[in-house]
Design a protein around this motif. Structure first.
Motif, mmCIF file in Angstrom:
data_model
loop_
_atom_site.group_PDB
_atom_site.id
_atom_site.type_symbol
_atom_site.label_atom_id
_atom_site.label_comp_id
_atom_site.label_asym_id
_atom_site.label_seq_id
_atom_site.Cartn_x
_atom_site.Cartn_y
_atom_site.Cartn_z
ATOM 1 N N ARG A 1 0.811 -1.216 0.000
ATOM 2 C CA ARG A 1 0.000 0.000 0.000
ATOM 3 C C ARG A 1 0.847 1.271 0.000
ATOM 4 N NH1 ARG A 1 -4.948 1.122 0.774
ATOM 5 N NH2 ARG A 1 -5.510 -0.983 1.390
ATOM 6 N N ASP A 2 1.805 1.391 0.901
ATOM 7 C CA ASP A 2 2.626 2.597 0.975
ATOM 8 C C ASP A 2 3.421 2.817 -0.306
ATOM 9 O OD1 ASP A 2 1.690 3.191 3.502
ATOM 10 O OD2 ASP A 2 3.467 2.415 4.530
ATOM 11 N N PHE A 3 3.924 1.738 -0.871
ATOM 12 C CA PHE A 3 4.692 1.871 -2.113
ATOM 13 C C PHE A 3 3.824 2.495 -3.208
ATOM 14 C CE2 PHE A 3 5.676 -0.018 -6.298
ATOM 15 C CZ PHE A 3 6.867 0.658 -6.544
ATOM 16 N N TYR A 4 2.671 1.901 -3.480
ATOM 17 C CA TYR A 4 1.853 2.386 -4.585
ATOM 18 C C TYR A 4 1.185 3.726 -4.294
ATOM 19 C CZ TYR A 4 2.610 -1.828 -7.283
ATOM 20 O OH TYR A 4 3.196 -2.828 -8.006
ATOM 21 N N LEU A 5 0.692 3.928 -3.078
ATOM 22 C CA LEU A 5 -0.004 5.168 -2.766
ATOM 23 C C LEU A 5 0.951 6.316 -2.461
ATOM 24 C CD1 LEU A 5 -3.002 3.862 -0.616
ATOM 25 C CD2 LEU A 5 -2.889 4.241 -3.091
ATOM 26 N N GLU A 6 2.002 6.052 -1.726
ATOM 27 C CA GLU A 6 2.925 7.120 -1.332
ATOM 28 C C GLU A 6 4.063 7.323 -2.336
ATOM 29 O OE1 GLU A 6 2.119 9.035 1.214
ATOM 30 O OE2 GLU A 6 0.406 7.750 1.662
ATOM 31 N N ALA A 7 4.775 6.263 -2.646
ATOM 32 C CA ALA A 7 5.961 6.406 -3.505
ATOM 33 C C ALA A 7 5.604 6.608 -4.974
ATOM 34 C CB ALA A 7 6.869 5.180 -3.359
ATOM 35 N N CYS A 8 4.474 6.029 -5.410
ATOM 36 C CA CYS A 8 4.142 6.080 -6.841
ATOM 37 C C CYS A 8 3.026 7.056 -7.180
ATOM 38 C CB CYS A 8 3.766 4.695 -7.343
ATOM 39 S SG CYS A 8 5.122 3.514 -7.237
ATOM 40 N N GLY A 9 2.291 7.532 -6.190
ATOM 41 C CA GLY A 9 1.272 8.538 -6.437
ATOM 42 C C GLY A 9 -0.102 8.037 -6.851
ATOM 43 N N PHE A 10 -0.370 6.752 -6.717
ATOM 44 C CA PHE A 10 -1.718 6.269 -6.979
ATOM 45 C C PHE A 10 -2.632 6.778 -5.878
ATOM 46 C CE2 PHE A 10 0.669 3.243 -9.485
ATOM 47 C CZ PHE A 10 -0.163 2.977 -10.570
ATOM 48 N N ARG A 11 -3.913 6.892 -6.186
ATOM 49 C CA ARG A 11 -4.881 7.226 -5.145
ATOM 50 C C ARG A 11 -5.776 6.025 -4.935
ATOM 51 N NH1 ARG A 11 -9.862 8.682 -7.354
ATOM 52 N NH2 ARG A 11 -9.772 9.266 -9.541
ATOM 53 N N GLU A 12 -6.264 5.894 -3.731
ATOM 54 C CA GLU A 12 -7.089 4.745 -3.385
ATOM 55 C C GLU A 12 -8.473 4.886 -4.012
ATOM 56 O OE1 GLU A 12 -7.745 1.976 0.513
ATOM 57 O OE2 GLU A 12 -6.820 3.933 0.718
ATOM 58 N N THR A 13 -8.979 3.794 -4.543
ATOM 59 C CA THR A 13 -10.324 3.766 -5.130
ATOM 60 C C THR A 13 -11.014 2.493 -4.668
ATOM 61 O OG1 THR A 13 -9.638 2.559 -7.114
ATOM 62 C CG2 THR A 13 -9.553 4.971 -7.217
ATOM 63 N N GLY A 14 -12.297 2.442 -4.861
ATOM 64 C CA GLY A 14 -13.037 1.223 -4.598
ATOM 65 C C GLY A 14 -12.856 0.275 -5.783
ATOM 66 N N ALA A 15 -12.800 -0.988 -5.525
ATOM 67 C CA ALA A 15 -12.661 -1.965 -6.599
ATOM 68 C C ALA A 15 -13.287 -3.267 -6.148
ATOM 69 C CB ALA A 15 -11.177 -2.184 -6.933
ATOM 70 N N GLY A 16 -13.495 -4.144 -7.078
ATOM 71 C CA GLY A 16 -14.034 -5.462 -6.770
ATOM 72 C C GLY A 16 -13.110 -6.541 -7.303
ATOM 73 N N LEU A 17 -13.225 -7.727 -6.734
ATOM 74 C CA LEU A 17 -12.345 -8.817 -7.107
ATOM 75 C C LEU A 17 -13.068 -10.144 -6.898
ATOM 76 C CD1 LEU A 17 -9.393 -9.716 -7.825
ATOM 77 C CD2 LEU A 17 -8.986 -9.781 -5.355
ATOM 78 N N ILE A 18 -12.950 -11.023 -7.852
ATOM 79 C CA ILE A 18 -13.451 -12.388 -7.721
ATOM 80 C C ILE A 18 -12.261 -13.319 -7.833
ATOM 81 C CG2 ILE A 18 -14.851 -14.210 -8.744
ATOM 82 C CD1 ILE A 18 -16.681 -12.038 -9.851
ATOM 83 N N ALA A 19 -12.017 -14.144 -6.832
ATOM 84 C CA ALA A 19 -10.948 -15.148 -6.912
ATOM 85 C C ALA A 19 -11.425 -16.282 -7.789
ATOM 86 C CB ALA A 19 -10.600 -15.657 -5.520
ATOM 87 N N LEU A 20 -10.685 -16.552 -8.844
ATOM 88 C CA LEU A 20 -11.070 -17.621 -9.775
ATOM 89 C C LEU A 20 -10.215 -18.838 -9.556
ATOM 90 C CD1 LEU A 20 -11.453 -15.418 -12.961
ATOM 91 C CD2 LEU A 20 -13.259 -16.166 -11.409
#
Length: 131
Positions: A112-131
């Motif tokens: 989380r810290d890498f992508y949100l802090e170091a890379c500048g992504f912002r958190e969003t809602g998402a969905g996931l189905i494990a296949l």
């Protein structure tokens, strides 16, 4: 010194070895060339001063305005030095240059810290189905 190249040249065995180290599995015989050229917008290779592959990220896309960061990996000896953030920055630029409007990433909580802090992504809602 680390150099980054969008759609950089690579050999399948070096990506397989780096992927195995980074994701903690045995070295597999994946045909990265075929896979990436058939399904990806691009990828970024990071190489050290000796030319060794020390980082890699795949950028998949939907053929339109959405690109997706996959398989971000950095050699253990180069972690915590900004190489991963450098890979993602060049991936974002490659997607931007291809006129994508969005760059998506999924990650485990430990990243989380890498992508949100170091890379500048912002958190969003998402969905996931494990296949």
């Amino acid at each position: 010194m680390i150099t980054y190249e969008w759609r950089g040249a690579f050999e399948d065995p070096e990506v397989n070895a780096l992927h195995a180290e980074g994701f903690g599995h045995p070295v597999l015989d994946i045909g990265w060339h075929e896979q990436l050229h058939g399904h990806s917008l691009g990828w970024v290779c990071a190489r050290d001063e000796d030319g060794a592959l020390v980082g890699f990220v795949n950028v998949a896309w939907d053929g339109g305005v959405h690109a997706f960061v996959l398989d971000t990996v950095v050699a253990g000896r180069c972690r915590r030095q900004g190489v991963g953030a450098g890979l993602v920055a060049r991936a974002a630029q490659g997607a931007r240059d291809a006129h994508c409007e969005w760059l998506h990433v999924d990650f485990d909580d430990e990243h989380r810290d890498f992508y949100l802090e170091a890379c500048g992504f912002r958190e969003t809602g998402a969905g996931l189905i494990a296949l």
